[in-house]
Design a protein around this motif. Structure first.
Motif, PDB file in Angstrom:
ATOM      1  N   ILE A   1       2.835   5.665  -6.148  1.00 48.04           N
ATOM      2  CA  ILE A   1       2.842   5.491  -7.602  1.00 48.04           C
ATOM      3  C   ILE A   1       1.491   5.901  -8.183  1.00 48.04           C
ATOM      4  O   ILE A   1       1.433   6.583  -9.224  1.00 48.04           O
ATOM      5  CB  ILE A   1       3.194   4.031  -7.973  1.00 48.04           C
ATOM      6  N   ILE A   2       0.410   5.510  -7.526  1.00 47.39           N
ATOM      7  CA  ILE A   2      -0.927   5.893  -7.994  1.00 47.39           C
ATOM      8  C   ILE A   2      -1.061   7.405  -8.033  1.00 47.39           C
ATOM      9  O   ILE A   2      -1.537   7.967  -9.029  1.00 47.39           O
ATOM     10  CB  ILE A   2      -2.020   5.250  -7.105  1.00 47.39           C
ATOM     11  N   ASP A   3      -0.638   8.068  -6.970  1.00 47.25           N
ATOM     12  CA  ASP A   3      -0.720   9.539  -6.935  1.00 47.25           C
ATOM     13  C   ASP A   3       0.083  10.163  -8.072  1.00 47.25           C
ATOM     14  O   ASP A   3      -0.377  11.095  -8.725  1.00 47.25           O
ATOM     15  CB  ASP A   3      -0.213  10.065  -5.581  1.00 47.25           C
TER      16      ASP A   3
ATOM     17  N   THR B   1       0.801  -1.225   0.000  1.00 51.92           N
ATOM     18  CA  THR B   1       0.000   0.000   0.000  1.00 51.92           C
ATOM     19  C   THR B   1       0.834   1.276   0.000  1.00 51.92           C
ATOM     20  O   THR B   1       0.628   2.155  -0.845  1.00 51.92           O
ATOM     21  CB  THR B   1      -0.988   0.000   1.187  1.00 51.92           C
ATOM     22  N   THR B   2       1.779   1.421   0.887  1.00 48.78           N
ATOM     23  CA  THR B   2       2.552   2.659   0.985  1.00 48.78           C
ATOM     24  C   THR B   2       3.290   2.959  -0.313  1.00 48.78           C
ATOM     25  O   THR B   2       3.234   4.073  -0.838  1.00 48.78           O
ATOM     26  CB  THR B   2       3.556   2.584   2.160  1.00 48.78           C
ATOM     27  N   ILE B   3       3.959   1.959  -0.843  1.00 48.47           N
ATOM     28  CA  ILE B   3       4.734   2.145  -2.074  1.00 48.47           C
ATOM     29  C   ILE B   3       3.819   2.444  -3.258  1.00 48.47           C
ATOM     30  O   ILE B   3       4.042   3.395  -4.014  1.00 48.47           O
ATOM     31  CB  ILE B   3       5.591   0.892  -2.361  1.00 48.47           C
TER      32      ILE B   3
END
Length: 161
Positions: free
Chosen positions: A155-157, A149-151
């Motif tokens: 990337i999604i943002d 999730t954090t990584i």
């Protein structure tokens, strides 16, 4: 005579398809073996000049030149990666000039899935597109999502912008 001609064409077509399937299986097995043996030239010569390689990380989407640059340090150390096919399915276009496949692989990451597209260039099969994915058992999905999730939120943002 027409029946004989039709039967002859069916036999030739079937033999060609079998030969192509053998050729593709051999190509893919040798391709994986070239990586295991850190043989850079044998590994990359079967990729078409416009090949795309998509790795397991969301950021790994490379053309052939980019993939060569990524992989070269691993091959130079004498140890790239070792994938062995556990299962493979191959499919052909009607004109027999394009093939696509999926395979389950035994890897250092446990079972992975490879899939790709091959094109026949001057009677030689070349890998044009390859996607490597890690398989995730359904019962472990929540833990895997938590781990990434954090990584991947970052990337999604980035990709949304």
């Amino acid at each position: 005579m027409k029946r004989f001609t039709a039967l002859f064409l069916l036999i030739i077509t079937s033999a060609t398809a079998q030969n192509d399937e053998v050729a593709i299986n051999t190509l893919l097995n040798n391709w994986h073996k070239a990586a295991a043996n850190a043989n850079f030239n044998d590994y990359f010569k079967v990729l078409s000049d416009d090949a795309i390689y998509i790795g397991t990380d969301a950021t790994e989407n490379w053309n052939k030149t980019q993939f060569e640059a990524f992989a070269k340090p691993y091959f130079d150390k004498g140890k790239a990666w070792s994938f062995t096919a556990l299962e493979r399915h191959i499919y052909f276009s009607k004109d027999k000039k394009t093939a696509w496949f999926d395979e389950l692989l035994n890897t250092q990451m446990k079972i992975c899935r490879g899939s790709g597209v091959l094109v026949k260039v001057k009677n030689i099969w070349m890998i044009k597109h390859y996607v490597l994915s890690m398989t995730i058992p359904n019962e472990t999905t929540n833990e895997v999502v938590k781990a990434k999730t954090t990584i991947e939120d970052a990337i999604i943002d980035k990709l949304k912008k």
